[in-house]
Structure formats: structure tokens, C-alpha cells
Design a protein around this motif. Structure first.
Motif, PDB file in Angstrom:
ATOM      1  N   TYR A   1      42.246  32.864  42.435  1.00 52.23           N
ATOM      2  CA  TYR A   1      40.865  33.150  42.812  1.00 52.23           C
ATOM      3  C   TYR A   1      39.963  32.807  41.634  1.00 52.23           C
ATOM      4  O   TYR A   1      40.193  33.266  40.510  1.00 52.23           O
ATOM      5  CB  TYR A   1      40.692  34.618  43.186  1.00 52.23           C
ATOM      6  CG  TYR A   1      41.439  34.999  44.439  1.00 52.23           C
ATOM      7  CD1 TYR A   1      41.010  34.544  45.687  1.00 52.23           C
ATOM      8  CD2 TYR A   1      42.583  35.787  44.380  1.00 52.23           C
ATOM      9  CE1 TYR A   1      41.709  34.876  46.836  1.00 52.23           C
ATOM     10  CE2 TYR A   1      43.286  36.120  45.520  1.00 52.23           C
ATOM     11  CZ  TYR A   1      42.837  35.661  46.753  1.00 52.23           C
ATOM     12  OH  TYR A   1      43.529  35.973  47.892  1.00 52.23           O
TER      13      TYR A   1
ATOM     14  N   LEU B   1      43.669  34.637  38.287  1.00 51.69           N
ATOM     15  CA  LEU B   1      42.205  34.707  38.303  1.00 51.69           C
ATOM     16  C   LEU B   1      41.622  33.785  37.246  1.00 51.69           C
ATOM     17  O   LEU B   1      42.103  33.763  36.104  1.00 51.69           O
ATOM     18  CB  LEU B   1      41.734  36.137  38.033  1.00 51.69           C
ATOM     19  CG  LEU B   1      42.062  37.188  39.100  1.00 51.69           C
ATOM     20  CD1 LEU B   1      42.069  38.573  38.499  1.00 51.69           C
ATOM     21  CD2 LEU B   1      41.057  37.118  40.229  1.00 51.69           C
TER      22      LEU B   1
ATOM     23  N   LEU C   1      38.523  42.218  46.008  1.00 54.10           N
ATOM     24  CA  LEU C   1      39.212  40.961  46.264  1.00 54.10           C
ATOM     25  C   LEU C   1      40.256  41.124  47.361  1.00 54.10           C
ATOM     26  O   LEU C   1      40.377  40.289  48.260  1.00 54.10           O
ATOM     27  CB  LEU C   1      39.903  40.459  44.988  1.00 54.10           C
ATOM     28  CG  LEU C   1      39.129  39.532  44.061  1.00 54.10           C
ATOM     29  CD1 LEU C   1      39.987  39.157  42.872  1.00 54.10           C
ATOM     30  CD2 LEU C   1      38.659  38.282  44.790  1.00 54.10           C
TER      31      LEU C   1
ATOM     32  N   THR D   1      40.041  39.309  50.970  1.00 51.74           N
ATOM     33  CA  THR D   1      41.132  38.391  51.306  1.00 51.74           C
ATOM     34  C   THR D   1      41.738  38.747  52.657  1.00 51.74           C
ATOM     35  O   THR D   1      41.982  37.870  53.493  1.00 51.74           O
ATOM     36  CB  THR D   1      42.225  38.432  50.222  1.00 51.74           C
ATOM     37  OG1 THR D   1      41.651  38.085  48.957  1.00 51.74           O
ATOM     38  CG2 THR D   1      43.343  37.449  50.542  1.00 51.74           C
TER      39      THR D   1
ATOM     40  N   SER E   1      34.183  27.617  42.903  1.00 48.51           N
ATOM     41  CA  SER E   1      34.591  29.017  42.956  1.00 48.51           C
ATOM     42  C   SER E   1      34.823  29.508  44.373  1.00 48.51           C
ATOM     43  O   SER E   1      34.257  28.983  45.330  1.00 48.51           O
ATOM     44  CB  SER E   1      33.524  29.903  42.281  1.00 48.51           C
ATOM     45  OG  SER E   1      33.346  29.544  40.930  1.00 48.51           O
ATOM     46  N   ASN E   2      35.648  30.553  44.470  1.00 52.70           N
ATOM     47  CA  ASN E   2      35.828  31.248  45.745  1.00 52.70           C
ATOM     48  C   ASN E   2      34.777  32.336  45.917  1.00 52.70           C
ATOM     49  O   ASN E   2      34.308  32.607  47.020  1.00 52.70           O
ATOM     50  CB  ASN E   2      37.210  31.897  45.809  1.00 52.70           C
ATOM     51  CG  ASN E   2      38.341  30.932  45.535  1.00 52.70           C
ATOM     52  OD1 ASN E   2      38.933  30.966  44.455  1.00 52.70           O
ATOM     53  ND2 ASN E   2      38.629  30.061  46.479  1.00 52.70           N
TER      54      ASN E   2
END
Length: 314
Positions: A3, A154, A294, A298, A174-175
């Protein structure tokens, strides 16, 4: 899965770099995550928070900073994937799993970028220069990260204040993005400006088959302890609660703590230098909250993808 999180705000002085450095340290030290911190700010505050100026000067002399990687990315150097790992400074502050890609006071040559883009447009016979620019902007930072992304859980991108080429490219690579902020009027304006720019960025890079997959992870606040700004705290928070859902506001607040600033003198994050302080404890809590967000996002994303697949089958 890796991520990538861009730490960004249009306004400076909101504690962005301090938050980036201490979050990265906490995630590696206390949660055994493999973390890469990338310093994309030409003020190189993140880099100089973690190493002495002499050590940085040596890395720069050895061409082991982000500047040289970006230069090769601009030129589309096929050897870039082999060169990227050599620029990474490993075991930062002797923390296993915590690596740094050092920044530089000069990240790219604007004339070289213009020259390269013009050449590309001519070679491809494309009259639409915007298409050439968008492709370049989308892939500049991605080219640097892709060769080593699999080595990390990360990747945290410490972006410069404002909205320059490097920041836009970082966001596109980026996510998620996380907005460090202070509960004061000017910081609120910075958040609003950023959201408008991001909406335009997503629209610009949207195609018939693809759209920008970039989501707000949340807004995290550092408290200044300034009486002049604290009087606006209530009205700023009220406005943010109107603009964003509660889930987008981190519950953890980073208190005003002189030890956070003092830690910079030792080139060590406060969470390692003085772990018992209020600032250190808050950063540790913020890291835990970040992982929870996160995980939730997700799971939500995976559920949405599954539902879309089932709908397509129907």
C-alpha cells in the motif's frame, strides 16, 4: 500487497514530515511492517530528521538520492530498475524493516523535462501535447517505486507542500492519501484546495477503461497549543465534520510536545528517542489507527469488487 500512502497538504507547517517519519518508525518497530519512507520534499526535512548532514552529503556525492533516480526516470532509462535498490538507505535508526529513500534539494531539471516531452511528442507525431504530459506525470514516480514495491508492506511518500509535478505524480502512484493538518482556518483552506485539485487530477487522468484509484485514508491533526488558533478549533472541526464523514477524521490527535522537536537534534524520531512522552504515545496510537483504517478500506474494496464481478456474471 503493497500500500502506497501519500502524505500531503497544500499548506506547509502542519506537521506533515514529523508525522510521516514517526508513523513510518512505529509501523516498522511496533507492527513489524516493512516500510519505505520516500522524501519527495526538496526541503529534505524527513531525510535530515534521520541522518546527519554529513551522511546526507556523502549519499548525495555517491548519487544515492532520489534526484538521480528521477533523472533516469525522466530519460526512461531501462537500467532504472537495477539502480533503485542501491539508493535505498536500509535499517534507518537501526530499526529492522524501516528503509529510507533520501530526498534531494534539487529533484529534477525543468528544462530537461520540457526537452524530453517535446521530443516524445514529435517522435509519436502527437499533436495533443496534453496526452504526452499526462502519461509522463502518471508514470514518473511510479517508475521509481515499481522495481522495489514488492519488498514493502507500506510505502509512505512525504510530499512537499503545494501541488507541483512531483506531488501530482506521487498521488497518481498511490493507493491512498493522508492529510496531516492543524485545526485552524488556514489548514482548512489547504484541505479544501487539495480536494478540488485532486478531483481535477482524477478527471484529467480518467479514461474510458481506467480511472484513478486514489482514496482518502483520513485527516490527522497535530495540535499547536497556540491560544490564537485554538479559539478556531471548534468551528474548524464543525466544518470538517460537515465536509467529511466521521470515518475520514482520525480520532488520535498529536499533542503539542517539545520533545518531538528536540528529537530532531539527535536524528532519531521521538518514538525511539523518548518513547514515554505524550507525543510518542500519540504517534503509536495513530499508527494503530492507520492500520485499522487500511484493513477496513481493503475489506470494503474487496467486497465491492466481488459484487461487481457477480453483477457482471448475472
Amino acid at each position: 500487497m503493497t500500500y502506497t500512502i501519500a502524505m500531503t497538504n497544500m499548506k506547509g507547517g502542519v506537521g506533515k514530515t514529523t508525522m510521516s517519519v514517526n508513523l513510518a518508525t512505529c509501523l516498522a518497530k511496533f507492527h513489524q511492517k516493512r516500510v519505505l519512507l520516500v522524501d519527495l520534499d526538496t526541503q529534505i526535512s524527513a531525510t535530515l530528521s534521520l541522518m546527519t548532514p554529513a551522511d546526507f552529503a556523502k549519499l548525495r556525492n555517491d548519487k544515492r538520492t532520489l534526484r538521480h533516480l528521477i533523472h533516469r526516470a525522466i530519460l526512461s532509462d531501462p537500467k532504472l530498475p537495477q539502480i533503485v535498490p542501491d539508493a535505498i538507505h536500509k535499517y534507518v535508526c537501526q530499526v529492522k524493516g524501516f528503509d529510507l529513500l533520501p530526498g534531494d534539494i534539487d529533484l529534477y531539471d525543468e528544462f530537461l523535462v520540457s526537452q524530453m516531452l517535446h521530443k516524445t511528442a514529435v517522435q509519436k507525431g502527437q499533436a495533443d501535447f496534453e496526452q504526452v504530459w499526462n502519461e509522463f506525470e502518471k508514470n514518473l514516480i511510479r517508475q521509481v517505486l515499481d522495481p522495489i514495491a514488492k519488498d514493502y508492506d507500506l510505502i509512505i511518500l512525504d510530499c512537499a507542500p503545494g501541488y507541483n509535478l512531483i506531488t501530482r505524480s506521487a498521488l497518481l502512484a498511490s493507493n491512498f492519501y493522508l492529510i496531516p493538518a492543524k485545526p485552524e482556518p488556514l489548514s482548512l483552506i489547504g484541505i479544501q484546495l487539495l480536494e478540488r485539485r485532486l478531483a481535477k487530477l482524477k478527471e484529467t487522468h480518467k479514461t474510458d477503461t481506467e480511472q484513478v484509484e486514489l482514496e482518502l485514508l483520513g485527516i490527522a491533526f497535530s495540535l499547536s497549543g497556540n491560544l490564537l488558533t485554538s479559539r478556531y478549533h471548534g468551528q474548524v472541526m464543525k466544518r470538517l465534520n460537515e465536509d467529511f464523514s466521521e470515518a475520514k477524521l482520525f480520532k488520535t490527535r498529536i499533542p503539542s510536545d517539545v520533545n518531538v522537536s528536540k528529537a530532531i537534534d539527535s536524528f532519531t524520531p521521538v518514538v525511539l528517542n523518548n518513547p514515554g512522552t505524550s507525543g510518542s504515545r500519540a504517534f503509536a496510537m495513530l499508527a494503530q489507527e492507520l492500520l485499522q483504517k487500511l484493513s477496513l478500506l481493503t475489506r470494503t474494496s474487496q467486497a465491492s469488487s466481488k459484487n461487481l464481478s457477480l453483477a457482471a456474471l448475472d
